[in-house]
Structure formats: C-alpha cells, structure tokens
Design an enzyme around this catalytic site. Structure first.
Site, PDB file in Angstrom:
ATOM      1  N   GLY A 157      30.314  40.328  44.775  1.00 19.77           N
ATOM      2  CA  GLY A 157      31.491  41.098  44.368  1.00 19.77           C
ATOM      3  C   GLY A 157      32.715  40.291  44.014  1.00 19.77           C
ATOM      4  CD  GLU A 175      35.671  42.400  45.566  1.00 17.51           C
ATOM      5  OE1 GLU A 175      36.297  41.932  46.530  1.00 17.51           O
ATOM      6  OE2 GLU A 175      34.483  42.747  45.636  1.00 17.51           O
ATOM      7  CB  CYS A 233      26.902  38.408  55.496  1.00 17.69           C
ATOM      8  SG  CYS A 233      28.594  38.912  55.826  1.00 17.69           S
ATOM      9  CG  HIS A 273      30.611  31.078  54.101  1.00 20.58           C
ATOM     10  ND1 HIS A 273      29.601  32.006  54.009  1.00 20.58           N
ATOM     11  CD2 HIS A 273      31.768  31.786  54.132  1.00 20.58           C
ATOM     12  CE1 HIS A 273      30.121  33.217  54.006  1.00 20.58           C
ATOM     13  NE2 HIS A 273      31.429  33.117  54.072  1.00 20.58           N
TER      14      HIS A 273
END
Length: 752
Positions: A431, A483, A642, A693
């Site tokens: 997203g 976004e 997640c 990450h």
C-alpha cells in the site's frame, strides 16, 4: 514507601533517539556522537523519575534498538552468518536488527512483544552458539551512570526464561543452552553487587501457558540465582497478567521481591495466595499501557486491602509494566481540548501518579491536588462526545446478514477474475510508498497554514501521479495510490473520524527508530465525511490497471489506539467497523474493484489468557466482516497481517473471508506458510517475498526461490506476489530495484 517504574520510554520527549539513530545509519554522525545522545537521554530519564518523587531509579531499561536484542548481544549470542562479516560492536549490533547490506546478510526475525504493538528482535540459537557474557554490559554501564549521579538504583534485565522462550532455534534445542544462560546471569548479578539496590528480572512469559520443561527450568534457574552469593536482592517481575497455573512457581521462587501487574491481574487472586513472610511485593497499580489518569481513590482502596494482609513495610508501588508503551510527556501538548488534556497521563505524569498514591497511603497527600485529579476524570466521562445516541442506535440495529458476503469465496473469485483478468502470480504492494522528506515537509507546511489547502492537494496529486507512473514502469499488476497524504495508517483515519483525537507529540516506540503516534478514542465514533475516496478516484483516473484502495481495519484502528475505558472493546470495534463499511461502499461506488482492509493487529490483540481468546476472536472477526461485507461480490477484498504466528488462529483468519490475505513471510523464509498448507487455507494468499524493514535489496533469484518455496505450500493459482509490508520507511533508490526484481521473479515463474 518505595516507589519505582518497571521501565521508562527510550525515545526522548522529542524523538531524540529516532533522529540520532537515523543520522548515524546515514553516516551523518559518528558512533561517539550517538553514544553521547544515548547517555544524555538515559540521564534525563533518571532525572525525570527522581523529580517525580520515585525512590528507586530504573537503569538498564534504555536500548538503542530493543532490550531483547541487547540481552542477546550481552550474552554473545551472535548467529554465525554475522560472525562471518567481521563486524564488531555497534555496527554488529545494528546489523543483527537491520541486516548487513554489503554482504546481503538478512536480519534476525522480528515479532510482536506479547499482545502489544512493540516489536522485539528474535534471538537465534545454533549448534555453534557460545554463551559468553560481554566484558561490560549496557546494564552495568547504565547502573553505574545512575549511581554516579547519586540515585538509588534498580537494574532492569529481561529474565532468563522469557529470553530463551522468545528465542528461535535452528539445528539444536535452545533449552540445551539453559545452564550456560543461567551461569551468565549469575555472573551479571555478581557484577551488579554494590551497584544496584535490587535487580528486576522480567518474566512476562508467566502470563502465557508454560510447558513442563519451561516450568522445570524456571524453578532450576531461580533456585540457582537466589542461592548465589554476592548478588543484589532480586525482584521477580511478571506483567501482562499472571496465569493461574504459573502462580505456584512465581510465589515459590524465593526472590526477595515480587512484582505483579494489577491492571491485568485481579487483586482478589493475589489476596487468596500465601505470599512468603520474607517477601516484599511490588504492586503494579498504575497502568503502563493506557493514557488515562488513574482513579486514585479506587487504586487506594485496592492497595489498602493488600496492605491489610501484608503490612505497609512489605509494599512497593509501581507501574503495571514498562512505560515504553505510552508517550513521554504531556508538556508538549498544546492543541488538545482542555478537558481531554486534563484527563490524560503519559509516562512523566504516571511517575507522579505513583508518588501521589504513595502520599495518599501514608496520609501525606495534598487534598486539593487529589480532588482536582479526580474531577478531571469525571469531566471526561460526562462530556457530550462520550455518548451519541445515533451511533448507539445503529449498533443495536445490526443484523446477522450484515456480517457476511452474499456468495462464497469460490463463486466470488470467478466473478472477480472476469472483472480483473489478472495473470498467474499477480504482483502488487501492501500500500504505502516512500514518505520522502519533501512529503513530510509539505504536510507540516500545510498544518502550520504556510501553504493553502489547494496547494497541498495539488502537491499530493503530483506525488500520486509519480507513484502510479513508477508502478506502471516497474510492471506491477495491481497498483496503489501510495498513501502520500497519510502520516500513519491509523492516525490519518483518526483525524477524520469524530470520537478520536490525535496528539502533537504522543510518540511511542514500535521498534528501533520506528515510532508511532497512537490516536486516542475518547467518544463515540462515526463517519462524517469521505476518508480516502477522492485520492483513490484520482489515482484510478491515471491508469487502466486496477488501483487497490487502502483502509485500516477496525481491530487495528482499535488496538493501535489508546482506547476509552468506559465502553467495551467490542462495541468500540463495531462503531469503527460501521464507519469503514460506509467508506467501502462509497469507494466501490466511485469505481474501485479492489479494496484492502489491513488488520495487522488481530493476532497481536489475542489475549494471553487462553480462556478469553474465543470471545475476543468472535467479535474481532465479526468487526472485520462488518466493515468488509457491504460491497458487491465483484469487489475483491484484501487484508494484510504482519509479524505474527498464525498457527493458533488460522481457522479464525479463514473466518475473516477476505478474498486475498497478504502476510509477512520473508524473514522466516516462508516457514509461516506451513500453517496455511496444513490447515488448507481456502482463499488466496500473498506471502511477503522480501523484507521491507531491511535496507538491502533482494535479488531476483532470491525472490524467485521464495516464490518456489511458497508454491510448495500453496497452489500457484492462489498465490499473490508482494513485499511483506508497506514501503513508507524505505527510499525510492531501494524500492524501485527491489520491486523490479520482484516483478521479474514473478514473470519468470509464469514462464515455468
């Protein structure tokens, strides 16, 4: 009376830690400068506790990334793949958490800390692991720093059983290392003798179901540690609850002190137990996980009941758990309505509440201060926003058909494929796309009134335009608008929903430098305007490919907020779900055929007490279905989760009936998918094929291998290809090549 907190926020009142870490990682500051900021923050934390009137200052709780990672580092538990890099000290420490880009060494796994939104780095045990205590641990350094400033110090350390329990293993049983771990803890305790007044060994694992092996090693460990000579007194510390079957080993541990979380454990259970005569009890009565002022009169009544049984000289007052789960201070909040600000209590204020409660117990309180404190609580509960009859009426009128789609998944899938015409292994993202400095700058300028609304809208449209073009050039099958208008996946929607309020600086650490600003639910929630439709509609106008609309699910909106304490979680979840249901119907009406409703918090919200889980899951799943079931069968509903172990709740995840679920799977190398195979999960799945990450860019071959492995567990017709989470924290220079490699890998799989 002794007073203390279990731990204090590390990030600093203005996120100084975040800024220092990110500056160091970019090479803009030195390791020495980073350590200077670290020591300054530690000293300020200690000073804050002392100025609030706490008698014991907590040291050792500060971390540059994560306290479980710190403990693994202290114990020399370094996986072989990192030892081969030749990295040392600080560089090695951060590589464990973030991966080592130069040699494509993947980071250690990251999981949610019990039922919170904090993440810890999972320690790894291997056959070649050697446990050897670091020459000088961070716990000793912080304890010595506090003592040098004249404080009476309590050293905080993750307990040995919790540490091993939360670790993972590869080619050996992790419990084979228990003796070595216990010996290292013995050595650490002896080093702290004469420096710490007592040592806080944290064992929140006591809130979970323990195996016989865990219980046996627990008893063995504490038998050895309590009988060791030349050590400070030990406080065995439980929090997040205490399971009934674990109470015996807790109360029979023979430690000089016990800490219990009375915000998650009924005090009446405590009164029914035989607490050894020579044991002192730390009572966690100030909630470390919420932001509302404590009802001091109610808390006093509970403490007095415990005092009647044990005597005042055997009591300590404390927070229920570490305060890392709440913001640092209310001092920087200037925009909240007065009645709301007066009803809040962040970490600094909670320290003062502990001292206030101690003064009440000793009969030394300022009655005017207590009266004012209590009146603020009452004012918030009686405010008109707390109860809106139209919202309550809508909840009462819910019907069962509102919780289900009209057709089963297999029928919906055929209809959706006719509309979407997607290839095998369709590619998409979760997203969000990079939140660049320029985006953050323009958002701040708009908030400050330095640019007009029209200028800001035009800027956001330019960003969406770029994001759509980049995705088309990369070759993704299902696009997103990226976004750019959103500051956070929860806060953004909270700013648009009545019943919520947001703070200026109420930051809470999620992991490392990642901070979130949980909004506050203070009243009844409803949708008064469009939440995201205009941006999705604009994005779809730029491309012929489907643009997936992004919403945050009701349970995540609930769990990642600070929630009102005067209404059930279930009813609040349904209020949010109805607001989202209205939004999905409007988005669909505007032409969207794919809507993703993220629910990463469903698993983390699972109560630690098994007896309470089914009740929670029933309303949590119903809330998701209430939000997602108002659309046509041709509209494809996605959800994302997640950093969770799904094995326990896989059947409930299936009950969500999302057409596609995307999950984090890259760090575990698709091991999580075994659960979906064993259960024969009926709907489509998008396992994350690379770790967002970590700054390293995965190769096409690496991603392809993960897809091939996923295809062993899940039928290829059900597989979607996507990263394991949103891309907002990454740079474009990392995102574009990683996504190109992902798309190439999917295309090669189609050829096969």
């Amino acid at each position: 009376m002794e007073t203390h907190v279990i731990g204090f926020p590390r990030i600093g009142p203005n996120r100084e830690l975040k800024k220092a870490l990110e500056s160091y990682w970019k090479g803009q500051t030195t390791e020495h400068q980073l350590k200077e900021i670290k020591n300054k923050l530690i000293s300020e934390n200690h000073k804050t506790q002392a100025e609030a009137g706490l008698s014991l200052i907590t040291a050792g709780d500060f971390s540059l990334y994560d306290h479980i990672l710190d403990m693994a580092f202290n114990l020399g538990l370094i996986p072989e793949r990192f030892q081969k890099t030749g990295l040392q000290d600080t560089e090695l420490y951060f590589a464990l958490a973030r991966g080592y880009k130069r040699e494509n060494t993947p980071a250690q796994a990251m999981l949610k800390w019990f039922d919170t939104n904090y993440h810890y780095i999972v320690p790894e045990f291997e056959k070649k692991s050697v446990i050897k205590l670091k020459e000088k641990t961070h716990i000793e350094e912080q304890t010595e720093l506090a003592k040098s400033n004249g404080y009476r110090v309590k050293a905080a350390i993750p307990g040995p059983i919790t540490f091993i329990s939360l670790s993972t293993e590869t080619d050996i049983c992790k419990w084979d290392f228990a003796d070595d771990i216990i010996e290292a803890y013995q050595e650490l305790l002896s080093r702290l003798a004469g420096k710490a007044e007592l040592v806080q060994l944290e064992e929140p694992i006591l809130a979970t179901e323990l195996t016989r092996q865990q219980k046996n090693i627990f008893q063995k460990a504490y038998d050895i540690l309590t009988k060791a000579e030349n050590r400070p007194p030990i406080m065995l510390t439980s929090y997040f609850g205490l399971r009934e079957e674990n109470t015996e080993i807790f109360f029979s541990s023979e430690t000089e002190y016990l800490h219990i979380d009375l915000c998650r454990t009924d005090y009446r259970r405590l009164l029914s137990k035989n607490i050894p005569d020579n044991t002192k009890l730390s009572v966690g009565i100030i909630d470390g996980r919420n932001i509302w002022k404590t009802d001091l009169n109610q808390a006093l009544g509970i403490i007095q009941k415990i005092e009647n049984k044990l005597g005042r000289n055997r009591l300590l007052l404390s927070s229920s758990c570490s305060l890392i789960h709440v913001p640092v201070s209310l001092r920087t909040e200037h925009l909240l309505e007065t009645y709301l600000k007066n009803s809040l209590s962040f970490a600094e204020e909670k320290c003062r509440e502990i001292s206030l409660l101690a003064s009440m117990l000793e009969g030394k309180e300022d009655k005017n201060i207590i009266k004012e404190h209590q009146s603020h609580i009452k004012e918030r509960l009686q405010h008109p926003a707390s109860r809106i009859e139209s919202v309550r009426k809508r909840i009462k009128e819910l019907t069962e058909d509102m919780f289900s789609r009209t057709k089963p998944f297999e029928e919906r899938k055929k209809i959706q494929q006719e509309y979407l015409n997607l290839p095998l292994y369709p590619t998409t993202t979760i997203g969000s796309f990079p939140q660049t400095k320029e985006i953050r700058k323009q958002r701040q300028l708009y908030k400050k009134g330095e640019i007009s609304k029209q200028e800001y809208i035009q800027f956001i449209k330019q960003q969406i335009n770029r994001i759509i073009k980049e995705q088309e050039q990369i070759g993704l099958d299902v696009l997103v608008h990226g976004e750019p208008e959103r500051n956070d996946m929860v806060e953004y929607f909270a700013e648009l929903l009545p019943g919520y309020c947001t703070t200026q600086n109420g930051w809470v650490q999620s992991y490392g430098s990642r901070c979130v600003k949980p909004p506050i639910i203070h009243g009844d929630i409803y949708r008064s305007r469009s939440l995201s439709g205009e941006w999705i509609k604009y994005a779809q106008s730029l491309t012929k490919k489907p643009v997936k609309a992004m919403l945050t699910g009701p349970v995540t909106m609930l769990k990642w907020s600070f929630v009102r304490d005067d209404l059930s979680m279930e009813e609040v979840a349904y209020q949010i779900a109805l607001a989202l249901r209205d939004e999905t119907k409007e988005i669909e009406k505007e032409g969207s055929t794919i809507i993703q409703i993220d629910e990463p918090a469903i698993r983390e919200g699972l109560p630690l007490e098994k007896a309470e889980r089914e009740k929670y899951l029933k309303w949590a799943i119903k809330a998701f279905r209430l939000a997602s079931s108002g659309v046509k069968d041709s509209t494809q509903i996605h959800t994302h989760m997640c950093y969770s172990d799904f094995a326990e709740i896989i059947n409930w995840i299936a009950e969500m009936d999302a057409d596609v679920i995307s999950i984090e799977a890259s760090r575990s190398k698709m091991e999580l998918l075994k659960t979906f195979e064993e259960y024969q999960y009926p709907n489509d799945i998008g396992p994350g094929v690379y770790d967002v990450h970590s700054p390293r860019i995965p190769t096409t071959e690496e991603i392809k291998k993960l897809i091939e492995r996923a295809a062993k567990y899940i039928k290829k017709e059900k597989l979607w290809i996507n990263p394991d989470c949103g891309l907002k924290t990454r740079d474009w220079a990392e995102v574009i090549p990683a996504l190109k490699n992902m798309v190439t890998a999917a295309q090669e799989m189609r050829k096969q």
